[in-house]
Design a protein around this motif. Structure first.
Motif, PDB file in Angstrom:
ATOM      1  N   GLN A   3       0.827  -1.209   0.000  1.00  0.00           N
ATOM      2  CA  GLN A   3       0.000   0.000   0.000  1.00  0.00           C
ATOM      3  C   GLN A   3       0.860   1.257   0.000  1.00  0.00           C
ATOM      4  N   SER A   4       1.972   1.224   0.742  1.00  0.00           N
ATOM      5  CA  SER A   4       2.826   2.408   0.773  1.00  0.00           C
ATOM      6  C   SER A   4       3.497   2.626  -0.581  1.00  0.00           C
ATOM      7  N   ARG A   5       3.865   1.556  -1.269  1.00  0.00           N
ATOM      8  CA  ARG A   5       4.443   1.704  -2.612  1.00  0.00           C
ATOM      9  C   ARG A   5       3.409   2.252  -3.577  1.00  0.00           C
ATOM     10  N   ALA A   6       2.185   1.751  -3.479  1.00  0.00           N
ATOM     11  CA  ALA A   6       1.122   2.260  -4.345  1.00  0.00           C
ATOM     12  C   ALA A   6       0.861   3.728  -4.049  1.00  0.00           C
ATOM     13  N   LEU A   7       0.918   4.096  -2.783  1.00  0.00           N
ATOM     14  CA  LEU A   7       0.719   5.486  -2.394  1.00  0.00           C
ATOM     15  C   LEU A   7       1.835   6.373  -2.953  1.00  0.00           C
ATOM     16  N   VAL A   8       3.063   5.886  -2.878  1.00  0.00           N
ATOM     17  CA  VAL A   8       4.196   6.645  -3.408  1.00  0.00           C
ATOM     18  C   VAL A   8       4.058   6.818  -4.920  1.00  0.00           C
ATOM     19  N   ILE A   9       3.682   5.762  -5.613  1.00  0.00           N
ATOM     20  CA  ILE A   9       3.510   5.827  -7.066  1.00  0.00           C
ATOM     21  C   ILE A   9       2.391   6.794  -7.422  1.00  0.00           C
ATOM     22  N   ALA A  10       1.287   6.723  -6.695  1.00  0.00           N
ATOM     23  CA  ALA A  10       0.180   7.646  -6.953  1.00  0.00           C
ATOM     24  C   ALA A  10       0.604   9.088  -6.699  1.00  0.00           C
ATOM     25  N   LEU A  11       1.372   9.300  -5.640  1.00  0.00           N
ATOM     26  CA  LEU A  11       1.859  10.637  -5.325  1.00  0.00           C
ATOM     27  C   LEU A  11       2.790  11.156  -6.414  1.00  0.00           C
ATOM     28  N   ILE A  12       3.649  10.286  -6.915  1.00  0.00           N
ATOM     29  CA  ILE A  12       4.560  10.689  -7.988  1.00  0.00           C
ATOM     30  C   ILE A  12       3.780  11.046  -9.243  1.00  0.00           C
ATOM     31  N   LEU A  13       2.770  10.252  -9.553  1.00  0.00           N
ATOM     32  CA  LEU A  13       1.971  10.547 -10.737  1.00  0.00           C
ATOM     33  C   LEU A  13       1.219  11.864 -10.583  1.00  0.00           C
ATOM     34  N   LEU A  14       0.681  12.092  -9.400  1.00  0.00           N
ATOM     35  CA  LEU A  14      -0.059  13.330  -9.178  1.00  0.00           C
ATOM     36  C   LEU A  14       0.856  14.546  -9.182  1.00  0.00           C
ATOM     37  N   LEU A  15       2.019  14.363  -8.632  1.00  0.00           N
ATOM     38  CA  LEU A  15       2.954  15.475  -8.516  1.00  0.00           C
ATOM     39  C   LEU A  15       4.118  15.330  -9.489  1.00  0.00           C
ATOM     40  N   SER A  16       3.826  14.875 -10.685  1.00  0.00           N
ATOM     41  CA  SER A  16       4.909  14.591 -11.628  1.00  0.00           C
ATOM     42  C   SER A  16       5.515  15.839 -12.233  1.00  0.00           C
ATOM     43  N   THR A  17       5.168  16.980 -11.752  1.00  0.00           N
ATOM     44  CA  THR A  17       5.812  18.212 -12.193  1.00  0.00           C
ATOM     45  C   THR A  17       5.874  19.209 -11.055  1.00  0.00           C
ATOM     46  N   THR A  18       6.804  20.101 -11.148  1.00  0.00           N
ATOM     47  CA  THR A  18       6.970  21.101 -10.103  1.00  0.00           C
ATOM     48  C   THR A  18       6.565  22.464 -10.606  1.00  0.00           C
ATOM     49  N   LEU A  19       6.321  23.347  -9.695  1.00  0.00           N
ATOM     50  CA  LEU A  19       5.949  24.703 -10.064  1.00  0.00           C
ATOM     51  C   LEU A  19       7.195  25.477 -10.496  1.00  0.00           C
ATOM     52  N   PRO A  20       7.345  25.726 -11.774  1.00  0.00           N
ATOM     53  CA  PRO A  20       8.484  26.533 -12.210  1.00  0.00           C
ATOM     54  C   PRO A  20       8.234  28.009 -11.918  1.00  0.00           C
ATOM     55  N   GLU A  21       9.260  28.785 -12.095  1.00  0.00           N
ATOM     56  CA  GLU A  21       9.082  30.218 -11.927  1.00  0.00           C
ATOM     57  C   GLU A  21       8.280  30.714 -13.120  1.00  0.00           C
ATOM     58  N   VAL A  22       6.985  30.849 -12.931  1.00  0.00           N
ATOM     59  CA  VAL A  22       6.087  31.260 -14.008  1.00  0.00           C
ATOM     60  C   VAL A  22       5.834  32.748 -13.891  1.00  0.00           C
ATOM     61  N   LEU A  36       1.979  22.052 -18.846  1.00  0.00           N
ATOM     62  CA  LEU A  36       2.365  20.663 -18.625  1.00  0.00           C
ATOM     63  C   LEU A  36       3.666  20.550 -17.841  1.00  0.00           C
ATOM     64  N   ALA A  37       4.435  21.625 -17.751  1.00  0.00           N
ATOM     65  CA  ALA A  37       5.696  21.591 -17.021  1.00  0.00           C
ATOM     66  C   ALA A  37       5.497  21.711 -15.519  1.00  0.00           C
ATOM     67  N   ILE A  38       4.343  22.160 -15.103  1.00  0.00           N
ATOM     68  CA  ILE A  38       4.091  22.352 -13.676  1.00  0.00           C
ATOM     69  C   ILE A  38       4.257  21.051 -12.897  1.00  0.00           C
ATOM     70  N   PRO A  39       3.653  19.932 -13.328  1.00  0.00           N
ATOM     71  CA  PRO A  39       3.848  18.687 -12.568  1.00  0.00           C
ATOM     72  C   PRO A  39       5.300  18.227 -12.535  1.00  0.00           C
ATOM     73  N   ILE A  77      -1.030  10.665 -19.914  1.00  0.00           N
ATOM     74  CA  ILE A  77      -1.578  11.854 -19.263  1.00  0.00           C
ATOM     75  C   ILE A  77      -1.186  13.108 -20.033  1.00  0.00           C
ATOM     76  N   ALA A  78       0.055  13.189 -20.482  1.00  0.00           N
ATOM     77  CA  ALA A  78       0.501  14.351 -21.247  1.00  0.00           C
ATOM     78  C   ALA A  78      -0.270  14.466 -22.564  1.00  0.00           C
ATOM     79  N   LYS A  79      -0.500  13.330 -23.202  1.00  0.00           N
ATOM     80  CA  LYS A  79      -1.234  13.329 -24.471  1.00  0.00           C
ATOM     81  C   LYS A  79      -2.669  13.818 -24.259  1.00  0.00           C
ATOM     82  N   GLU A  80      -3.325  13.312 -23.234  1.00  0.00           N
ATOM     83  CA  GLU A  80      -4.706  13.716 -22.954  1.00  0.00           C
ATOM     84  C   GLU A  80      -4.768  15.177 -22.499  1.00  0.00           C
TER      85      GLU A  80
END
Length: 106
Positions: A3-22, A36-39, A77-80
């Protein structure tokens, strides 16, 4: 453990980008690639923070993100997201057209 691995994977997918200096732009003026660069920026900051605390966990995260399953999911996800972004831009153009023709009477 699973469950913790699944949680980590889900977290990575959700947060697959960071907030750049926009720069402060209107959402209508932003390039699709910027949105798309934000995640990616979020994931980078998350990885750096975890790496400072535990290099072993950060290596696990890196290995997980580079797995074929996660890469395929991110590509999908990027394609969609690109499709949705294009449809959103078309909607904005239609709204502008209606505004100028019907409301303002141009």
């Amino acid at each position: 453990m699973l469950q913790s691995r699944a949680l980590v994977i889900a977290l990575i997918l959700l947060l697959s980008t960071t907030l750049p200096e926009v720069q402060s732009k209107s959402i209508f003026e932003k390039d699709r690639r910027e949105l798309l660069a934000i995640p990616e920026a979020i994931a980078s900051y998350f990885y750096e923070a975890v790496n400072k605390v535990s290099p072993k966990v950060s290596q696990f995260l890196l290995d997980t993100v580079q797995s074929p399953t996660v890469i395929a999911a991110r590509q999908r996800i990027a394609k969609e997201a690109t499709k949705i972004s294009i449809m959103f831009e078309q909607l904005i153009e239609k709204i502008k057209n209606v505004w100028y023709t019907r409301v303002l009477g141009y």
